[in-house]
Design a protein around this motif. Sequence first.
Motif, PDB file in Angstrom:
ATOM      1  N   VAL A   1      61.050   3.896 -16.092  1.00  0.00           N
ATOM      2  CA  VAL A   1      61.395   3.159 -17.311  1.00  0.00           C
ATOM      3  C   VAL A   1      62.212   4.052 -18.245  1.00  0.00           C
ATOM      4  N   MET A   2      61.742   5.263 -18.475  1.00  0.00           N
ATOM      5  CA  MET A   2      62.454   6.163 -19.391  1.00  0.00           C
ATOM      6  C   MET A   2      63.834   6.524 -18.862  1.00  0.00           C
ATOM      7  N   ASP A   3      63.941   6.742 -17.561  1.00  0.00           N
ATOM      8  CA  ASP A   3      65.251   7.061 -16.980  1.00  0.00           C
ATOM      9  C   ASP A   3      66.221   5.894 -17.154  1.00  0.00           C
ATOM     10  N   ALA A   4      65.734   4.678 -16.927  1.00  0.00           N
ATOM     11  CA  ALA A   4      66.604   3.509 -17.071  1.00  0.00           C
ATOM     12  C   ALA A   4      67.054   3.332 -18.518  1.00  0.00           C
ATOM     13  N   LEU A   5      66.147   3.560 -19.450  1.00  0.00           N
ATOM     14  CA  LEU A   5      66.503   3.446 -20.868  1.00  0.00           C
ATOM     15  C   LEU A   5      67.532   4.496 -21.265  1.00  0.00           C
ATOM     16  N   ARG A   6      67.316   5.718 -20.831  1.00  0.00           N
ATOM     17  CA  ARG A   6      68.254   6.789 -21.184  1.00  0.00           C
ATOM     18  C   ARG A   6      69.614   6.565 -20.541  1.00  0.00           C
ATOM     19  N   ASP A   7      69.626   6.018 -19.315  1.00  0.00           N
ATOM     20  CA  ASP A   7      70.906   5.695 -18.678  1.00  0.00           C
ATOM     21  C   ASP A   7      71.688   4.670 -19.497  1.00  0.00           C
ATOM     22  N   ALA A   8      70.956   3.824 -20.215  1.00  0.00           N
ATOM     23  CA  ALA A   8      71.601   2.798 -21.043  1.00  0.00           C
ATOM     24  C   ALA A   8      71.860   3.283 -22.468  1.00  0.00           C
ATOM     25  N   GLY A   9      71.612   4.553 -22.730  1.00  0.00           N
ATOM     26  CA  GLY A   9      71.864   5.117 -24.054  1.00  0.00           C
ATOM     27  C   GLY A   9      70.776   4.816 -25.067  1.00  0.00           C
ATOM     28  N   ILE A  10      69.568   4.480 -24.601  1.00  0.00           N
ATOM     29  CA  ILE A  10      68.449   4.188 -25.499  1.00  0.00           C
ATOM     30  C   ILE A  10      67.486   5.366 -25.497  1.00  0.00           C
ATOM     31  N   LYS A  11      67.140   5.846 -26.665  1.00  0.00           N
ATOM     32  CA  LYS A  11      66.194   6.951 -26.764  1.00  0.00           C
ATOM     33  C   LYS A  11      64.812   6.498 -26.287  1.00  0.00           C
ATOM     34  N   ALA A  12      64.187   7.336 -25.481  1.00  0.00           N
ATOM     35  CA  ALA A  12      62.874   6.999 -24.948  1.00  0.00           C
ATOM     36  C   ALA A  12      62.013   8.243 -24.904  1.00  0.00           C
ATOM     37  N   GLU A  13      60.724   8.070 -25.202  1.00  0.00           N
ATOM     38  CA  GLU A  13      59.797   9.191 -25.139  1.00  0.00           C
ATOM     39  C   GLU A  13      58.462   8.713 -24.571  1.00  0.00           C
ATOM     40  N   GLY A  14      57.829   9.603 -23.816  1.00  0.00           N
ATOM     41  CA  GLY A  14      56.536   9.290 -23.249  1.00  0.00           C
ATOM     42  C   GLY A  14      55.410   9.623 -24.203  1.00  0.00           C
ATOM     43  N   VAL A  15      54.430   8.753 -24.268  1.00  0.00           N
ATOM     44  CA  VAL A  15      53.237   8.982 -25.088  1.00  0.00           C
ATOM     45  C   VAL A  15      52.023   8.530 -24.271  1.00  0.00           C
TER      46      VAL A  15
ATOM     47  N   ALA B   1      68.562  -3.187 -20.136  1.00  0.00           N
ATOM     48  CA  ALA B   1      68.502  -1.818 -19.630  1.00  0.00           C
ATOM     49  C   ALA B   1      67.483  -1.667 -18.504  1.00  0.00           C
ATOM     50  N   LEU B   2      66.460  -2.502 -18.512  1.00  0.00           N
ATOM     51  CA  LEU B   2      65.390  -2.379 -17.518  1.00  0.00           C
ATOM     52  C   LEU B   2      65.506  -3.390 -16.385  1.00  0.00           C
ATOM     53  N   SER B   3      66.518  -4.233 -16.419  1.00  0.00           N
ATOM     54  CA  SER B   3      66.642  -5.284 -15.419  1.00  0.00           C
ATOM     55  C   SER B   3      66.686  -4.734 -13.992  1.00  0.00           C
ATOM     56  N   LYS B   4      67.292  -3.563 -13.811  1.00  0.00           N
ATOM     57  CA  LYS B   4      67.444  -3.016 -12.455  1.00  0.00           C
ATOM     58  C   LYS B   4      66.108  -2.630 -11.828  1.00  0.00           C
ATOM     59  N   LEU B   5      65.071  -2.449 -12.632  1.00  0.00           N
ATOM     60  CA  LEU B   5      63.758  -2.133 -12.073  1.00  0.00           C
ATOM     61  C   LEU B   5      63.236  -3.285 -11.217  1.00  0.00           C
ATOM     62  N   ARG B   6      63.708  -4.477 -11.479  1.00  0.00           N
ATOM     63  CA  ARG B   6      63.258  -5.648 -10.721  1.00  0.00           C
ATOM     64  C   ARG B   6      63.641  -5.537  -9.241  1.00  0.00           C
ATOM     65  N   ASP B   7      64.703  -4.790  -8.939  1.00  0.00           N
ATOM     66  CA  ASP B   7      65.104  -4.598  -7.548  1.00  0.00           C
ATOM     67  C   ASP B   7      64.165  -3.665  -6.797  1.00  0.00           C
ATOM     68  N   GLU B   8      63.275  -3.000  -7.529  1.00  0.00           N
ATOM     69  CA  GLU B   8      62.281  -2.118  -6.917  1.00  0.00           C
ATOM     70  C   GLU B   8      60.901  -2.770  -6.901  1.00  0.00           C
ATOM     71  N   ASN B   9      60.868  -4.074  -6.999  1.00  0.00           N
ATOM     72  CA  ASN B   9      59.620  -4.846  -6.975  1.00  0.00           C
ATOM     73  C   ASN B   9      58.708  -4.499  -8.150  1.00  0.00           C
ATOM     74  N   ILE B  10      59.311  -4.195  -9.288  1.00  0.00           N
ATOM     75  CA  ILE B  10      58.571  -3.949 -10.526  1.00  0.00           C
ATOM     76  C   ILE B  10      58.699  -5.195 -11.396  1.00  0.00           C
ATOM     77  N   LEU B  11      57.561  -5.708 -11.830  1.00  0.00           N
ATOM     78  CA  LEU B  11      57.532  -6.955 -12.599  1.00  0.00           C
ATOM     79  C   LEU B  11      57.584  -6.648 -14.093  1.00  0.00           C
ATOM     80  N   ILE B  12      58.419  -7.374 -14.819  1.00  0.00           N
ATOM     81  CA  ILE B  12      58.545  -7.216 -16.270  1.00  0.00           C
ATOM     82  C   ILE B  12      57.951  -8.441 -16.950  1.00  0.00           C
ATOM     83  N   ILE B  13      57.056  -8.198 -17.909  1.00  0.00           N
ATOM     84  CA  ILE B  13      56.403  -9.271 -18.659  1.00  0.00           C
ATOM     85  C   ILE B  13      56.525  -8.986 -20.149  1.00  0.00           C
TER      86      ILE B  13
END
Length: 396
Positions: free
Chosen positions: A215-229, A276-288
């Motif tokens: 998730v964080m990698d996809a966000l950063r690839d799209a120019g969105i700041k992301a941090e893990g907590v 930015a996260l739409s491509k995760l769906r190609d890895e069988n990750i469900l977005i809700i």
Amino acid sequence: MSSSPTNIPPNDPRINQGHQEHRTTGSRPSTSTSSVSTSTSPTTILLAILSVLSAVLIAYLVNCSTTVSTDEDASTVSRFFPLTRLFSSRQSVVRPVANSVDHQLKSSIANLGTEGSGFKMRTPVYFISHGGPNVMYERDHPAYAKLQELGREITTKVKPRAVVVFSAHWQAGRDTIQVNTAEITDLIYDFYGFPSHYYKEKFPNVGSKEIAQKVMDALRDAGIKAEGVKRGLDHGVWAGFKCAFDPETNPLKVPIVQVSLFGTEDPAQHYKLGQALSKLRDENILIIGSGMAVHNLRDMHFTFGDPRPLPYTVSFDEALKDAATAPVEKREQAMVDLLKRPDARQAHPFFDHILPVHIAAGAAGDDKGRRLWTLKSGSMSWAQFRFGEPATNGSL
């Protein structure tokens, strides 16, 4: 198996084939051991090669039997290579026992979450209206049954390897998204004034550092700041999920990674977050996305005991349907314009509960939206949406 010619009768035709030169010179072929051993027949060579191949195959099968990691893998290997049953041991498929219930849960759910992940499926995207924590107990409420239907669709048809969920109850910075990286997550009881047993509710779940990093990698690839907590699941996730994915009758069995909203009310910003996260769906990750189609707590006292919807509940709920199901090329603008309507602030004094549907619509990509069900009641609407179709992984 021996290839010695001493086991071949003197009149065996293989001797004549192996010593053809004696026939051409008119001499009688010898049947002594020394004479036969000086040359090799094609059959003898073939038998020798087969012996070597048999040895290699047995060594390979023994190696396979010591690397089986699951009972399912073991049965698959045995089915295609029956000889492994002779070499495999039960110990090779037994995992170490975890030291705590949490770690047992984490191990079992994480392993189940990878089942079927070899299929390249594009998951649909969902928006659910989660309601308050009381929805878990009001089993006669129509929304309870609809959440159950949606949950069964996800576990039996979609079969994701993980779930990424956005809740109305978590907002981060104005330009920064936070991602929960905790693998063992507690529940957050972020509601007030309910009976004491509400604050003892449990919902078994685990997170995933791997999925959080994706998730964080996809966000950063799209120019969105992301941090893990590290954070627990708020009731915008677990209360609705407990209805949809009952731990006893329809467990989800895959990691759940919660992601924050922005700390803004900008619909375009949240739509791009979904994109930015739409491509995760190609890895069988469900977005809700989890929120409410209409959510005005201030007006609840006007409608207490009266299920008839207020005028803005009806008008905004239908406007949301029109925007979410608009043609793909017009959907983003329609979703942005939705929050400019004069009834938008009546339906949502704060936009936190509607923005998750903007994220879902953005993540939908080229997939059309469909309203699965709605219930307009007082100052609330329980509409549920799906973008795309739930192709069945298990049927491939």
